[in-house]
Design an enzyme around this catalytic site. Structure first.
Site, PDB file in Angstrom:
ATOM      1  N   CYS A 332       0.783  -1.237   0.000  1.00 61.85           N
ATOM      2  CA  CYS A 332       0.000   0.000   0.000  1.00 61.85           C
ATOM      3  C   CYS A 332       0.817   1.292   0.000  1.00 61.85           C
ATOM      4  O   CYS A 332       0.486   2.203  -0.764  1.00 61.85           O
ATOM      5  CB  CYS A 332      -1.029   0.007   1.112  1.00 61.85           C
ATOM      6  N   ARG A 361       7.689 -10.838   4.901  1.00 57.76           N
ATOM      7  CA  ARG A 361       7.371 -10.583   6.302  1.00 57.76           C
ATOM      8  C   ARG A 361       8.149 -11.562   7.173  1.00 57.76           C
ATOM      9  O   ARG A 361       8.209 -12.747   6.857  1.00 57.76           O
ATOM     10  CB  ARG A 361       5.871 -10.774   6.573  1.00 57.76           C
ATOM     11  N   GLN A 379       1.012 -10.976  -3.184  1.00 58.00           N
ATOM     12  CA  GLN A 379      -0.374 -10.599  -2.938  1.00 58.00           C
ATOM     13  C   GLN A 379      -0.992 -10.133  -4.246  1.00 58.00           C
ATOM     14  O   GLN A 379      -0.375  -9.360  -4.974  1.00 58.00           O
ATOM     15  CB  GLN A 379      -0.440  -9.440  -1.940  1.00 58.00           C
ATOM     16  N   ASP A 381      -2.882  -7.842  -4.919  1.00 57.38           N
ATOM     17  CA  ASP A 381      -3.364  -6.666  -4.221  1.00 57.38           C
ATOM     18  C   ASP A 381      -4.061  -5.694  -5.161  1.00 57.38           C
ATOM     19  O   ASP A 381      -3.808  -5.704  -6.364  1.00 57.38           O
ATOM     20  CB  ASP A 381      -2.147  -5.954  -3.613  1.00 57.38           C
ATOM     21  N   HIS A 383      -5.718  -1.451  -4.686  1.00 58.91           N
ATOM     22  CA  HIS A 383      -6.215  -0.379  -3.845  1.00 58.91           C
ATOM     23  C   HIS A 383      -7.216   0.422  -4.627  1.00 58.91           C
ATOM     24  O   HIS A 383      -6.986   0.732  -5.793  1.00 58.91           O
ATOM     25  CB  HIS A 383      -5.049   0.478  -3.351  1.00 58.91           C
ATOM     26  N   LYS A 462     -13.053  -4.740   8.283  1.00 55.94           N
ATOM     27  CA  LYS A 462     -12.717  -5.568   7.125  1.00 55.94           C
ATOM     28  C   LYS A 462     -13.655  -6.743   6.942  1.00 55.94           C
ATOM     29  O   LYS A 462     -14.295  -7.197   7.894  1.00 55.94           O
ATOM     30  CB  LYS A 462     -11.276  -6.062   7.243  1.00 55.94           C
ATOM     31  N   HIS A 508      -8.151  -1.642   0.669  1.00 56.84           N
ATOM     32  CA  HIS A 508      -7.171  -2.654   0.288  1.00 56.84           C
ATOM     33  C   HIS A 508      -7.996  -3.893   0.028  1.00 56.84           C
ATOM     34  O   HIS A 508      -8.879  -4.195   0.815  1.00 56.84           O
ATOM     35  CB  HIS A 508      -6.230  -2.996   1.441  1.00 56.84           C
TER      36      HIS A 508
END
Length: 629
Positions: A332, A361, A379, A381, A383, A462, A508
RNA sequence: GCCGACGUGGCUCAAUGGCAGAGCAGCUCACUUGUAAUGAGCAGGUUAUCGGUUCAAAUCCGAUCGUCGGCUCCA
C-alpha cells in the site's frame, strides 16, 4: 414426535420441550432418565440429564450437543486420570471442540508423548469404574473457597470472572469434581471410543504474556467404528496435503537454506502463471489498472505509513549508503506514492489500482506452514480510491468478484466481518460509516457472514473470506479492508466538484489473498488433479516404442502450436509403465501412439478420470481440452 | 518465539551401543514393447550441523539449524 420407551410403550409429544416433560414424568420430577427411543422413525439413543434447576440436555451422538457431551465427558475423564497419576497438576480448561476435545494442564514436570499412553490406560480404567456423573451448584463465594481448598488456582480465577449473582455449577464423577456448565453423559461408562491424539503447548487464556500450559488433545466417539472412520478420514486427508503433493508433482519446494521462502519448480511456475493470467483478464474486465512498485523503499516512507513504528518486528531492513531501507511487507505505501504522483479529480474516482506485489514478512519460525504461511508471498493486491458515497458499490463489486473467482474453483467459503478494535484510530463517525458500508454491501448481496466484534484492523473494518484445507483448518484468503488512516498519513487528495480538496477513502483488497496460499489450497482442493485449464501438463504423449518417436514428435508439435501444454515420454519403456507414471503425475489426458494410430491418423486417448476413452481425431482432442476452460 | 515430536542416499523407509541396508528413482546393457511397474548390472551416505560420553554412536547426552502437530501472530 413419537418416543418409544424401552418397555415398549409409545408416547407422543409436540416438540423437544415435551421430551423434557416425559423425562420429568418418568423420573417423578427430579431425576435422571436414560432411554433408547424412536424419534420421527429413527432409532436413537436418547439420554437425559435432569438437574435440580430442570435444565435438560438431549444427548444423542447424532446431535451436535450430544457430540459435545461425549467429548466433554471424555475430557473430564482425561483430567481425572491426570489428577490420579500426577496429583500436583493444576487444572485449567478442557472444552469439547470440532472433532474432539482438549484439556489444559499445568504440570509440575514436563509431560511428553510417552506419558500419553499411561494417561490413556488410566482413562480406560475410569470408564470401567462406571462412575455416575452428578451435577451440583454452589454460590460464588463457596465455589471459590471450594476450588481454593483444592489448590486449583486457575479454576479460582475462572470463577472470579463469572457474574457475582450466578450459581456456579460443578460436575462430579467419583473422586473428581470440575467446574463446568455441562452437559455431560450419565456415567463414565458411556464413553465408548476415545483416543488421545497429541500434546501441545498453549498459553493460559490464550495470551503470550501468560504461562504456557500443556494441552492434551483427544477425540471421542459413540462407537469404535466411528473412531476408526475418523482416524481413517484424517489419514486420507493427509494424502492430499499440499506439501506432500507439491513435492510429488514437482510444483514447489522449500529448502533449509530459506525457511519460509518457497521455490517454484517449472510445473508450479506454470500453475502460478496460469492463475496470474486469469487474474489479469478478470481485473481488466473489472476496470482495474495494474502497477508495480519497488520491493525496497526507504525508512521515511515506512515512518509515514506507520509501519516503521507498528510493524518493524515483521520487516526485513537493511542500509543503503548509510540510509535505512526496508523490504516491503505490504504494497500500500508504494501504491500510495503512485496515487500521489499526479493530482486527481473526482471524475476519475473510483480508481482501481492493482499490483501483484511480492512482499516479505518476518513471520515467527513456528508459524511457517508449507505454502500456507510463508515469509515471502505474492499478494494479488489492489487499492481502490473513492468517495464515501462509492463505498457500498465498490465493496459489492469486490465481493462479487471474489465470489466469481471462488465459484470458478468450486470452493466453499465463509465470510467474516470484523469491526472496530480497541486500539482503533479515527473518529467513531468514520468507523460507523465504514462498517455500515461493508454491512450494507454484504446484506444487499444476501451473503451469509459472521461478525467478529473488535477484530478489525486498527485503521478500519474488514471483510475476510476463509477457505478450508484438507483437514478442515481454515485459511484467510480474500480480504477487503477499509482504510481512512493511510490517505490521511500520506495526505492523499482529489479535487471535488466544488473545486475543493477532499480526502479519498481507500480500500485494500485481495482475491486470492496470497497466490502461494491460494495454490496450497488449490492443490488440496483438487488433490493434485487440476482441471484441464490449470493443469501444468494437459496432454502426455506416449509412443508405444522408439519406432514411433518421430511421428509422436510431429503430433507433439501440432498440439503445441495450438497452445496446448503437452509433453512426450519417449523413454525406452513399456507402454503400461508410461501410463502408470502419467497417471501418477495426474495428467488429464494421455495419447498413445503406435502402428495403429500412425496408419489411421486417429489418437488413442486415455483420460485421468475415465481411463481409455477410445480413438479421437486431433480436432476432437482439442475440443475436449477447450471444453474444460 | 513458546510446548511436544522428529531429522538415515533424489524419494519412501529399515538398522534399539557392535561392518549403514532395502525398494523406487538415476546410469549402463539386453528386450522394441498396446493401456497402472521387463530383466540384469553399476553407482549413490561424514546418518542435519557442531560438541560430549564410550573400546565402539545413526542409536546415549548437550547445543544449533530445519521440519511436523499445537499456542501466539497472520495473507
Amino acid at each position: 414426535m413419537k418416543i418409544q420407551l424401552k418397555d415398549g410403550s409409545v408416547r407422543k409429544y409436540e416438540n423437544l420441550v415435551s421430551i423434557f416433560e416425559v423425562a420429568k414424568e418418568l423420573s417423578e420430577g427430579l431425576a435422571r432418565v436414560a432411554c433408547a427411543g424412536e424419534v420421527d422413525g429413527n432409532i436413537v439413543d436418547l439420554r437425559y440429564i435432569l438437574s435440580k434447576d430442570c435444565t435438560l440436555s438431549i444427548l444423542t451422538f447424532e446431535d451436535e450437543n450430544g457430540k459435545l457431551a461425549f467429548r466433554h465427558t471424555t475430557s473430564h475423564i482425561l483430567a481425572q486420570a491426570v489428577k490420579r497419576l500426577y496429583p500436583n497438576t493444576k487444572l485449567a480448561i478442557g472444552p469439547a471442540i470440532k472433532d474432539g476435545f482438549y484439556y489444559d494442564f499445568d504440570f509440575e514436570n514436563t509431560f511428553t508423548m510417552e506419558d500419553l499412553e499411561v494417561v490413556e490406560s488410566e482413562m480406560k480404567k475410569i470408564v470401567k469404574e462406571n462412575f455416575e456423573i452428578h451435577r451440583f451448584t454452589l454460590n460464588r463465594a463457596d465455589a471459590i473457597a471450594f476450588m481454593q481448598e483444592r489448590g486449583e488456582k486457575y479454576k479460582v480465577e475462572l470463577i472470579e470472572d463469572l457474574p457475582e449473582d450466578e450459581e456456579i455449577s460443578f460436575y462430579k464423577q467419583g473422586e473428581f469434581v470440575d467446574l463446568c456448565a455441562g452437559p455431560h453423559l450419565l456415567s463414565t461408562k458411556n464413553v465408548k471410543a476415545f483416543k488421545l491424539t497429541s500434546v501441545a503447548g498453549a498459553y493460559w487464556r490464550g495470551s503470550e504474556k501468560n504461562k504456557m500450559l500443556t494441552r492434551i488433545y483427544g477425540t471421542s466417539f459413540a462407537k469404535n467404528s466411528e473412531l476408526e472412520d475418523y482416524l481413517t478420514r484424517i489419514e486420507e486427508a493427509k494424502k492430499r496435503d499440499h506439501r506432500k503433493l507439491g513435492k510429488e508433482l514437482g510444483l514447489f519446494t522449500i529448502m533449509d537454506e530459506g525457511p519460509g521462502f518457497p521455490f517454484f519448480l517449472p510445473k508450479g511456475m506454470t500453475l502460478k502463471n496460469l492463475l496470474i493470467d486469469y487474474w489479469r483478464k478478470l481485473h481488466e474486465r473489472e476496470g482495474y489498472v495494474e502497477i508495480s512498485t519497488p520491493i525496497m523503499l526507504n525508512r521515511e516512507l515506512w515512518e509515514t505509513s506507520g509501519h516503521w513504528d507498528h510493524y518493524k518486528d515483521n520487516m526485513y531492513t537493511t542500509k543503503i549508503d548509510g540510509e535505512d531501507f526496508a523490504i516491503k511487507p505490504m504494497n500500500c505505501p508504494g501504491g500510495m506514492l503512485v496515487y500521489k504522483s499526479v493530482p486527481h479529480s473526482y471524475k476519475e474516482l473510483p480508481i482501481r489500482m492493482g499490483e501483484l506485489g511480492l512482499v516479505h514478512r518476518h513471520e515467527k519460525s513456528g508459524a511457517l506452514h508449507g505454502l500456507m504461511r510463508v515469509r515471502c508471498f505474492t499478494q494479488d493486491d489492489a487499492h481502490i480510491y473513492m468517495t464515501k458515497e462509492q463505498i457500498t458499490d465498490e465493496i459489492k463489486g469486490v465481493v462479487r468478484l471474489i465470489d466469481e473467482v471462488y465459484s470458478k474453483f468450486g470452493f466453499k467459503y465463509h465470510v467474516e466481518l470484523s469491526t472496530k478494535p480497541e486500539n482503533s484510530i479515527g473518529s467513531d463517525e468514520d468507523w460507523e460509516i465504514a462498517t455500515a458500508g461493508l454491512k450494507r454491501a454484504l446484506d444487499e448481496l444476501q451473503m451469509n457472514y459472521v461478525i467478529n466484534e473488535g477484530d478489525g484492523a486498527f485503521y478500519g473494518p474488514k471483510i475476510d473470506f476463509h477457505l478450508e484445507d484438507s483437514i478442515g483448518r481454515t485459511w484467510q484468503c480474500g480480504t477487503i479492508q477499509l482504510d481512512f488512516q493511510l490517505p490521511l498519513r500520506f495526505e492523499a487528495e482529489y479535487i471535488g466538484a466544488d473545486g475543493e480538496k477532499h480526502r479519498p477513502i481507500m480500500i485494500h483488497r485481495v482475491v486470492f489473498g496470497s497466490i502461494e496460499r491460494f495454490i496450497g489450497i488449490l492443490i488440496e482442493h483438487y488433490a493434485g488433479k487440476f482441471p484441464v485449464w490449470l493443469a501444468p501438463v494437459q496432454i502426455k504423449i506416449l509412443p508405444i516404442s522408439e519406432k514411433f518417436s518421430a511421428y509422436s514428435k510431429d503430433v507433439l508439435m501440432k498440439f503445441k502450436e495450438k497452445g496446448i501444454r503437452c509433453e512426450m515420454d519417449e523413454r525406452d519403456e513399456k507402454i503400461g509403465y508410461k501410463i502408470r507414471e502419467a497417471q501418477l503425475e495426474k495428467v488429464p489426458y494421455m495419447i498413445i501412439l503406435g502402428e495403429k494410430e500412425a496408419q489411421s491418423g486417429m489418437f488413442s486417448v486415455r483420460s485421468r478420470e475415465q481411463g481409455d476413452i477410445g480413438a479421437l481425431s486431433f480436432e476432437s482432442v482439442i475440443e475436449h481440452i477447450e471444453s474444460d476452460k
